[in-house]
Design an enzyme around this catalytic site. Structure first.
Site, PDB file in Angstrom:
ATOM      1  N   LYS A 116       0.931  -1.097   0.119  1.00 23.24           N
ATOM      2  CA  LYS A 116      -0.063   0.013  -0.545  1.00 23.24           C
ATOM      3  C   LYS A 116       1.052   1.340   0.127  1.00 23.24           C
ATOM      4  CE  LYS A 116      -3.415  -2.878   0.167  1.00 23.24           C
ATOM      5  NZ  LYS A 116      -3.812  -3.587  -0.624  1.00 23.24           N
ATOM      6  N   GLY A 164      -8.347  -3.673   2.857  1.00 20.60           N
ATOM      7  CA  GLY A 164      -9.248  -4.684   3.793  1.00 20.60           C
ATOM      8  C   GLY A 164      -9.897  -4.023   4.542  1.00 20.60           C
ATOM      9  N   GLY A 165      -9.101  -2.858   5.307  1.00 21.93           N
ATOM     10  CA  GLY A 165      -9.799  -2.827   6.252  1.00 21.93           C
ATOM     11  C   GLY A 165      -8.509  -3.330   7.924  1.00 21.93           C
ATOM     12  N   LYS A 201      -4.370  10.815   7.406  1.00 20.96           N
ATOM     13  CA  LYS A 201      -4.936  11.588   8.621  1.00 20.96           C
ATOM     14  C   LYS A 201      -6.406  10.826   8.475  1.00 20.96           C
ATOM     15  CE  LYS A 201      -7.233  15.403   9.619  1.00 20.96           C
ATOM     16  NZ  LYS A 201      -6.831  15.634  10.998  1.00 20.96           N
ATOM     17  N   LEU A 203      -9.928  10.170   8.290  1.00 21.40           N
ATOM     18  CA  LEU A 203     -11.571  10.680   7.907  1.00 21.40           C
ATOM     19  C   LEU A 203     -12.252   9.926   9.085  1.00 21.40           C
ATOM     20  CD1 LEU A 203     -10.653  11.007   4.538  1.00 21.40           C
ATOM     21  CD2 LEU A 203     -10.104  12.781   6.346  1.00 21.40           C
ATOM     22  N   GLU A 275      -9.700   2.796  -5.696  1.00 19.11           N
ATOM     23  CA  GLU A 275     -10.412   2.480  -4.160  1.00 19.11           C
ATOM     24  C   GLU A 275     -10.212   4.573  -3.687  1.00 19.11           C
ATOM     25  OE1 GLU A 275     -11.214  -1.639  -1.696  1.00 19.11           O
ATOM     26  OE2 GLU A 275      -9.943  -0.243  -0.970  1.00 19.11           O
ATOM     27  N   ARG A 291      -7.928  -6.743  -9.388  1.00 16.31           N
ATOM     28  CA  ARG A 291      -8.618  -8.415  -9.473  1.00 16.31           C
ATOM     29  C   ARG A 291      -9.785  -7.963 -10.366  1.00 16.31           C
ATOM     30  NH1 ARG A 291      -8.946  -6.801  -3.838  1.00 16.31           N
ATOM     31  NH2 ARG A 291     -10.881  -6.705  -3.290  1.00 16.31           N
ATOM     32  N   VAL A 294     -16.195  -8.723  -6.687  1.00 15.01           N
ATOM     33  CA  VAL A 294     -17.143  -9.217  -5.938  1.00 15.01           C
ATOM     34  C   VAL A 294     -18.255  -8.530  -6.703  1.00 15.01           C
ATOM     35  CG1 VAL A 294     -19.039  -9.847  -4.660  1.00 15.01           C
ATOM     36  CG2 VAL A 294     -16.760 -10.025  -4.073  1.00 15.01           C
TER      37      VAL A 294
HETATM   38  C1  MV4 Z   1      -9.216   4.645   6.154  1.00 17.48           C
HETATM   39  C2  MV4 Z   1     -10.331   5.845   7.050  1.00 17.48           C
HETATM   40  C3  MV4 Z   1     -10.522   6.968   6.843  1.00 17.48           C
HETATM   41  N1  MV4 Z   1      -9.828   7.782   7.401  1.00 17.48           N
HETATM   42  N2  MV4 Z   1      -7.977   5.922   6.067  1.00 17.48           N
HETATM   43  C4  MV4 Z   1     -11.006   0.970   5.933  1.00 17.48           C
HETATM   44  C5  MV4 Z   1     -10.801  -0.112   4.439  1.00 17.48           C
HETATM   45  C6  MV4 Z   1      -9.701   0.401   3.919  1.00 17.48           C
HETATM   46  N3  MV4 Z   1      -9.652  -0.013   2.856  1.00 17.48           N
HETATM   47  C7  MV4 Z   1      -9.381   1.281   4.143  1.00 17.48           C
HETATM   48  N4  MV4 Z   1     -10.366   2.113   5.104  1.00 17.48           N
HETATM   49  C8  MV4 Z   1     -10.539   3.480   6.027  1.00 17.48           C
HETATM   50  N5  MV4 Z   1      -9.910   3.932   5.818  1.00 17.48           N
HETATM   51  C9  MV4 Z   1      -8.090   7.060   6.614  1.00 17.48           C
HETATM   52  N6  MV4 Z   1      -7.560   8.409   6.304  1.00 17.48           N
HETATM   53  C10 MV4 Z   1     -11.320   4.836   6.983  1.00 17.48           C
HETATM   54  C11 MV4 Z   1     -11.562   4.033   6.650  1.00 17.48           C
HETATM   55  C12 MV4 Z   1     -12.906   2.390   6.921  1.00 17.48           C
HETATM   56  C13 MV4 Z   1     -13.861   2.029   5.811  1.00 17.48           C
HETATM   57  C14 MV4 Z   1     -13.438   2.211   4.799  1.00 17.48           C
HETATM   58  C15 MV4 Z   1     -14.003   2.087   3.197  1.00 17.48           C
HETATM   59  C16 MV4 Z   1     -15.093   1.025   3.607  1.00 17.48           C
HETATM   60  C17 MV4 Z   1     -15.750   0.914   5.242  1.00 17.48           C
HETATM   61  C18 MV4 Z   1     -15.113   1.148   6.112  1.00 17.48           C
HETATM   62  C19 MV4 Z   1     -15.131   1.731   7.352  1.00 17.48           C
HETATM   63  C20 MV4 Z   1     -14.825   1.669   8.142  1.00 17.48           C
HETATM   64  C21 MV4 Z   1     -13.157   2.383   8.522  1.00 17.48           C
END
Ligand code: MV4
Length: 445
Positions: A116, A164-165, A201, A203, A275, A291, A294
């Site tokens: 990443k 993916g979190g 940061k 969000l 994303e 990829r 889904v």
């Molecule tokens: C974040 C965020 C807030 N701020 N990054 C979670 C999955 C991963 N793909 C990135 N994620 C997040 N990154 C910053 N700087 C909040 C999330 C996040 C989230 C993002 C996408 C879909 C669902 C989520 C659920 C919780 C947190």
């Protein structure tokens, strides 16, 4: 074009890929575990090979068994689907080393986007907007402190090998930073074998918006619009839409221009998803998935393009044969992911399906490998069906989804169909007023 394609996957996505292969006149080889011997993807394939026992690591992740199956059957290409080996750069390399074509991006691009930190650096350098963050990895507290002071609190610590979190920790203020950093690095090391982490940061109320792209081997890159995947619980998506209720046509165009230019410079090839988090009118790149996803059907429904067909043609060296100006997004599509789980407790519910009746009618698509009498094994992902609807407007798509959910009957196991019915009836969902935190609040009420 390929003579025979081996599909290294199971369930609805294996069927999805078979359907396109059949339309292209390409025979398919199914691979399966012992527990999947009677599965629909095996029944409908031209040929099938058992590649091992039920645990995925012994079958769907068993690279030597899959390569042997390709060799025995004379397949000349492998489609990995999603999950399993789809983003494994070493697998893509081994497929090529065996003289076969991997239907997907190059191993180098899979590897780059799997890191990443490298992905963010590459996309940022090429003009894609990023979440403000550390300049690369942070290895000690002093560096983290310096980066966090510059970014501003709260900060989020993420694992370079995560995605993916998985492996994220919030530090609300400088007091929590040292502990959060230590825990995040230890968890990253345990989960991914690497303790490389970076800061962003945090969000607090973003939407998750992703852009579908296609790139051929001749340097042409186009996008097929965005999907809004904000409705998630524990990083598992529940429902996705194309387009996003939050975006204007101009925002879509601007984002598409930046992203396609960047991927063209990178020399990316095949399908991919970029994303973003979207908050207060701004996009911030977070990850790229190399990829087929889904939720790809919602994009197919609004643009009328078969993404699997394009993946196969691109892998065979064909050019796209159309330009961005030929892409017209029409209407609105929504996908409900239906899983074999209790609709309130989310406890997995594998078992035998005694009755199965899928909805139909105008603008309704069901991607599923279920049939009456089939058994949903406990060993794999709990996704059992994707219900996709398409209509001229978002409100008509919601009405159509409600109608189709009411027709859907899966008896014998618990499913999340009742949860989907509650979501589509919720006024704030109908208003498109959601963030990535909406669903967790909704299910805890
Ligand atoms: C974040 C965020 C807030 N701020 N990054 C979670 C999955 C991963 N793909 C990135 N994620 C997040 N990154 C910053 N700087 C909040 C999330 C996040 C989230 C993002 C996408 C879909 C669902 C989520 C659920 C919780 C947190």
């Amino acid at each position: 074009m390929f003579q025979k394609i081996l599909i290294a996957n199971r369930g609805e996505i294996a069927l999805r890929i078979q359907r396109t292969c059949r339309e292209l006149g390409i025979p398919t080889v199914a691979v399966h575990s012992t527990i999947d011997a009677e599965a629909m993807h095996v029944r409908l394939a031209d040929e099938s090979v058992c590649i091992g026992p039920a645990p995925a690591r012994d079958s769907y992740l068993n690279i030597p068994a899959i390569l042997s199956a390709a060799s025995i059957t004379g397949a000349d290409a492998i489609h990995p689907g999603y999950g399993f080996l789809s983003e494994n750069a070493n697998f893509a390399e081994m497929v090529a080393a065996h003289g076969l074509t991997f239907i997907g991006p190059s191993p180098e691009h899979i590897r780059m986007m799997g890191d990443k930190i490298a992905a963010k650096a590459a996309m940022g350098r090429l003009g894609v907007p990023l979440v403000p963050g550390s300049d690369g990895a942070v290895t000690d507290f002093a560096a983290a402190r310096k980066a966090a002071d510059r970014i501003g609190y709260p900060v989020l610590i993420k694992a370079a090998a995560g995605g993916g979190g998985r492996g994220m920790k919030v530090a609300p203020s400088p007091h929590e930073l040292e502990d959060a950093l230590r825990v995040a690095r230890a968890e990253a090391r345990a989960a991914f074998g690497s303790d490389a982490v970076y800061l962003e940061k945090f969000l607090d109320r973003p939407r998750h918006i992703e852009l579908q792209i296609l790139a051929d081997a001749h340097g042409d890159v186009i996008h097929l619009g965005e999907r809004d995947c904000s409705l998630q619980r524990r990083h598992q998506k529940l429902l996705e839409e194309a387009g996003s209720p939050a975006l204007s046509a101009q925002q879509r165009k601007d984002l598409g221009t930046k992203v396609t230019a960047a991927l063209s410079t990178l020399g990316y090839r095949n399908a991919g998803t970029v994303e973003f988090l979207y908050q207060d009118g701004e996009f911030a790149f977070i990850e790229m998935n190399t990829r087929l996803q889904v939720e790809h059907p919602v994009t197919e429904m609004v643009c009328g393009i078969d993404l699997v067909r394009e993946q196969i043609r691109i892998a065979a060296g064909d050019s796209l044969g159309y330009r961005q100006s030929d892409i017209h997004l029409s209407g609105h599509a929504i996908e409900s992911r239906i899983t074999a789980e209790h609709p309130i407790s989310f406890v997995p519910s594998p078992g035998r399906v005694s009755l199965y009746h899928a909805p139909g009618g105008l603008g309704v698509r069901v991607d599923s490998a279920l049939y009456a009498g089939c058994v949903v094994p406990p060993d794999y992902d709990s996704l059992i069906a994707k219900l996709i609807v398409h209509a001229p407007t978002r409100s008509e798509a919601i009405a159509r989804l409600r109608r189709a959910l009411d027709e859907f009957a899966v008896i014998g196991i618990e499913t999340t169909i009742p949860l989907h019915r509650r979501v589509v009836d919720e006024p704030s969902f109908q208003a498109g007023d959601t963030t990535v935190h909406w669903l967790e609040r909704f299910v805890s009420d």
